[in-house]
Design a protein around this motif. Structure first.
Motif, mmCIF file in Angstrom:
data_model
loop_
_atom_site.group_PDB
_atom_site.id
_atom_site.type_symbol
_atom_site.label_atom_id
_atom_site.label_comp_id
_atom_site.label_asym_id
_atom_site.label_seq_id
_atom_site.Cartn_x
_atom_site.Cartn_y
_atom_site.Cartn_z
ATOM 1 N N HIS A 118 41.384 27.613 49.672
ATOM 2 C CA HIS A 118 41.731 28.292 48.428
ATOM 3 C C HIS A 118 40.602 29.253 48.061
ATOM 4 C CE1 HIS A 118 44.864 25.338 48.209
ATOM 5 N NE2 HIS A 118 43.988 24.353 48.145
ATOM 6 N N LEU A 119 40.993 30.460 47.683
ATOM 7 C CA LEU A 119 40.012 31.490 47.331
ATOM 8 C C LEU A 119 40.178 31.925 45.887
ATOM 9 C CD1 LEU A 119 40.335 33.864 50.431
ATOM 10 C CD2 LEU A 119 38.584 32.128 50.051
ATOM 11 N N VAL A 120 39.076 32.274 45.276
ATOM 12 C CA VAL A 120 39.100 32.973 43.994
ATOM 13 C C VAL A 120 38.277 34.239 44.217
ATOM 14 C CG1 VAL A 120 37.186 31.588 43.041
ATOM 15 C CG2 VAL A 120 38.673 32.867 41.507
ATOM 16 N N ILE A 121 38.923 35.358 43.967
ATOM 17 C CA ILE A 121 38.303 36.658 44.185
ATOM 18 C C ILE A 121 37.843 37.193 42.835
ATOM 19 C CG2 ILE A 121 38.579 38.936 45.234
ATOM 20 C CD1 ILE A 121 39.360 36.395 47.025
ATOM 21 N N PHE A 122 36.578 37.637 42.772
ATOM 22 C CA PHE A 122 36.050 38.123 41.503
ATOM 23 C C PHE A 122 35.476 39.520 41.643
ATOM 24 C CE2 PHE A 122 32.594 35.890 43.604
ATOM 25 C CZ PHE A 122 31.499 36.722 43.411
ATOM 26 N N ASP A 123 35.482 40.229 40.526
ATOM 27 C CA ASP A 123 34.864 41.549 40.417
ATOM 28 C C ASP A 123 33.440 41.324 39.923
ATOM 29 O OD1 ASP A 123 33.878 44.000 39.218
ATOM 30 O OD2 ASP A 123 35.937 44.752 39.270
ATOM 31 N N SER A 124 32.470 41.647 40.761
ATOM 32 C CA SER A 124 31.074 41.360 40.419
ATOM 33 C C SER A 124 30.534 42.274 39.325
ATOM 34 C CB SER A 124 30.190 41.450 41.660
ATOM 35 O OG SER A 124 30.264 42.733 42.236
#
Length: 134
Positions: A118-124
């Motif tokens: 499972h991935l959570v993609i974030f905007d840094s």
């Protein structure tokens, strides 16, 4: 205590913006002589959801080596969470840039799907969650 990744505070902020309450920072797991630290554990009380989040930066010269290390750590954490009967759903948190590199390699996406990572993609930059992939 573990050393925090470069984006530790960024992901904490992004999770809070997404409605999550951080309950452990870090999340200590003990199992048969192992002491493991997952970066964060969070909950959404109204939804009765709990998650554990391991943040990865992928900062070495070898993207594949970084991926191998992240997957190994993820699999070990997932194993221990199951053994100690915690109900937290485990996520690997990666920046949008890292996810784009993953997406360029179809074998990596196929592996992620098959291994149920499972991935959570974030905007840094904006400190926001962009996508949850389960």
């Amino acid at each position: 205590m573990p050393r925090f990744d470069k984006y530790h505070e960024t992901v904490k902020t992004a999770l809070a913006k997404d409605g999550w309450r951080i309950v452990y920072d870090p999340f200590l797991l003990k199992y048969k002589g192992l002491r493991l630290y997952i970066d964060l554990a969070a909950e959404k009380v109204l939804d009765n959801e709990t998650i554990a989040v391991e943040i990865k930066v992928f900062g070495s010269d070898s993207f594949v080596n970084d991926f191998e290390n992240a997957v190994g750590q993820y699999r070990l954490y997932k194993f221990v969470l199951k053994k100690v009967n915690f109900q937290h759903k485990l996520f690997l948190a990666v920046s949008e840039e890292v996810f784009e590199k993953m997406s360029d390699k179809s074998a990596i996406l196929e592996f992620i799907a098959e291994e149920e990572i499972h991935l959570v993609i974030f905007d840094s930059e904006k400190e926001e969650i962009l996508q949850w992939i389960s």
